[in-house]
Design an enzyme around this catalytic site. Structure first.
Site, PDB file in Angstrom:
ATOM      1  N   HIS A   1       2.016  14.315   0.420  1.00 29.89           N
ATOM      2  CA  HIS A   1       1.774  14.540   1.854  1.00 29.89           C
ATOM      3  C   HIS A   1       2.985  15.211   2.503  1.00 29.89           C
ATOM      4  O   HIS A   1       4.119  14.743   2.303  1.00 29.89           O
ATOM      5  CB  HIS A   1       1.560  13.209   2.584  1.00 29.89           C
ATOM      6  CG  HIS A   1       0.409  12.395   2.068  1.00 29.89           C
ATOM      7  ND1 HIS A   1      -0.796  12.299   2.734  1.00 29.89           N
ATOM      8  CD2 HIS A   1       0.273  11.627   0.956  1.00 29.89           C
ATOM      9  CE1 HIS A   1      -1.619  11.499   2.055  1.00 29.89           C
ATOM     10  NE2 HIS A   1      -0.990  11.081   0.973  1.00 29.89           N
TER      11      HIS A   1
ATOM     12  N   HIS B   1      -8.762   9.820  -0.617  1.00 27.30           N
ATOM     13  CA  HIS B   1      -7.994   8.592  -0.841  1.00 27.30           C
ATOM     14  C   HIS B   1      -8.978   7.427  -0.943  1.00 27.30           C
ATOM     15  O   HIS B   1      -9.743   7.168   0.000  1.00 27.30           O
ATOM     16  CB  HIS B   1      -7.056   8.313   0.340  1.00 27.30           C
ATOM     17  CG  HIS B   1      -5.724   8.978   0.233  1.00 27.30           C
ATOM     18  ND1 HIS B   1      -5.590  10.338   0.207  1.00 27.30           N
ATOM     19  CD2 HIS B   1      -4.462   8.473   0.170  1.00 27.30           C
ATOM     20  CE1 HIS B   1      -4.296  10.639   0.122  1.00 27.30           C
ATOM     21  NE2 HIS B   1      -3.589   9.526   0.094  1.00 27.30           N
TER      22      HIS B   1
ATOM     23  N   GLU C   1      -7.092   2.387  -3.069  1.00 24.89           N
ATOM     24  CA  GLU C   1      -5.706   1.983  -2.766  1.00 24.89           C
ATOM     25  C   GLU C   1      -5.804   0.825  -1.778  1.00 24.89           C
ATOM     26  O   GLU C   1      -5.572  -0.330  -2.127  1.00 24.89           O
ATOM     27  CB  GLU C   1      -4.912   3.146  -2.149  1.00 24.89           C
ATOM     28  CG  GLU C   1      -3.494   2.764  -1.719  1.00 24.89           C
ATOM     29  CD  GLU C   1      -2.899   3.692  -0.652  1.00 24.89           C
ATOM     30  OE1 GLU C   1      -3.633   4.235   0.214  1.00 24.89           O
ATOM     31  OE2 GLU C   1      -1.659   3.847  -0.651  1.00 24.89           O
TER      32      GLU C   1
ATOM     33  N   ASP D   1       4.587  10.311  -1.060  1.00 22.68           N
ATOM     34  CA  ASP D   1       5.456  10.545   0.103  1.00 22.68           C
ATOM     35  C   ASP D   1       6.919  10.443  -0.347  1.00 22.68           C
ATOM     36  O   ASP D   1       7.612   9.463  -0.026  1.00 22.68           O
ATOM     37  CB  ASP D   1       5.142   9.483   1.164  1.00 22.68           C
ATOM     38  CG  ASP D   1       3.691   9.550   1.634  1.00 22.68           C
ATOM     39  OD1 ASP D   1       3.354  10.481   2.370  1.00 22.68           O
ATOM     40  OD2 ASP D   1       2.886   8.685   1.210  1.00 22.68           O
TER      41      ASP D   1
END
Ligand code: ADE
Ligand code: ZN
Length: 337
Positions: A24, A201, A204, A283
């Site tokens: 990201h 996504h 998670e 990230d």
């Protein structure tokens, strides 16, 4: 300190031809830059410097992204961040990356999608002209958005036809949003019809049911994380049979509390079950990692051989949304590693 042999390993992993498919822009703020920009904007940071990157979980982390991205209020700052991300790619020897950008975090750019993309594109174009790796953009919905907002974003993407944009994505927190697969089905259908790829996504902050919805309702070409698929044998079989790849981020899953330790992380069990897996950073600046460190972590924890490492790198390239030309160059180079 690293032993000489682990340094050798890092150098070899840097030389491994690979792509990154789960990364990201929001996670590429260097902490020093956050401090500097916060100071210049008169924004008070939520924690002292030494605790700034200690996150209590995904919700806390996503709130921090709002704060950090809110500081990137100018075209120059967005271009600088994008260029910095490309520098990180080169430092890990990454040949190509699909980069996720979620417009909802970037408060100064609300309602100005084209201007925002122009600023980001300027940074990546300058980086590519300087010999840094190629980048495609995956524009992301947030799980807590409405169906109308999702369709509005897709309509904008379809009418803009921005050359660097390769995919529609959805990220955010499924634990707070609840089941949102049905809510986003129409937006993902329209994106697919318009020729955008789809990455989701799931698995998670949701369990296997989130991954099922990503496949059945959102037409996912690739799943971001997907790790909790390990809890459902028939889902594992489906992912393997349909060759739907997972973009896995081990350090992120530990830092944000999905698993208590790397030893308990399921990446190796997913791979051994025949699921296509790649290794990614999510990230990296905010989670203090890099792509070579993620590969090294898996090799040292799970005893991955060079053969397995190469197979994972191959998946990273093949599951990316790079052009055929970029893919075939990386795959050729991989053969000689
Ligand atoms: N946005 C940035 N990182 C994320 C993550 N790990 N999960 C969901 N949304 C995100
Ligand atoms: Zn992510």
């Amino acid at each position: 300190m690293n032993s000489p042999s682990s340094n050798d390993d890092l150098d070899r992993l840097r030389a491994l031809p690979k792509a990154e498919v789960h990364l990201h822009l929001e996670g590429c703020f260097e902490p020093s830059v956050i401090e500097q920009w916060a100071k210049s904007e008169g924004v008070v940071l939520p924690r002292p410097r030494e605790d700034l990157l200690k996150f209590s979980g995904l919700a806390d982390f996503l709130g921090f992204l709002d704060l950090a991205c809110g500081l990137a209020s100018t075209r120059e700052r967005l271009a600088e961040l994008s260029y910095g991300l490309s520098r990180r790619l080169a430092e890990s020897g990454t040949g190509y990356a699909d980069v996720i950008i979620n417009p909802t975090h970037w408060h100064s750019w609300q309602g100005r999608l084209r201007e925002m993309l122009d600023a980001i594109d300027a940074g990546f174009t300058a980086a590519e002209q300087d010999g840094l790796p190629a980048v495609g953009l995956c524009i992301s919905l947030l799980r807590t958005q409405s169906a109308d907002a999702a369709i509005e974003l897709v309509s904008s993407l379809v009418s803009l036809r921005y050359p660097r944009v390769v995919a529609l994505s959805v990220d955010g927190n499924e634990a707070t949003a609840g089941r949102t697969g049905p809510r986003f089905a129409e937006a993902f259908r329209r994106a697919g019809d318009a020729g955008l790829r789809r990455t989701v996504h799931a698995g998670e902050s949701s369990g296997p049911e989130g991954v099922w919805d990503a496949i059945d309702l959102l037409g996912a070409d690739r799943i971001d994380h997907g790790v909790r698929a390990i809890e459902d044998a028939s889902l594992l079989a489906t992912l393997a049979e349909r060759a739907i790849p997972l973009g896995i981020c081990p350090t992120s899953n530990i830092a944000l509390g999905v698993y208590p330790s790397i030893q308990e992380h399921p990446i190796e069990r997913l791979r051994a079950a025949g699921v296509l897996v790649s290794v990614n950073t999510d990230d990296p600046a905010l989670l203090s990692t890099s792509l070579v460190r993620e590969y090294q972590l898996c090799r040292s924890t799970f005893g991955w051989s060079d053969e397995i490492t190469k197979a994972v790198a191959r998946t990273s390239i093949e599951s990316s949304f790079a052009t055929d030309d970029v893919k075939s160059k990386l795959l050729d180079a991989l053969t000689g590693w």
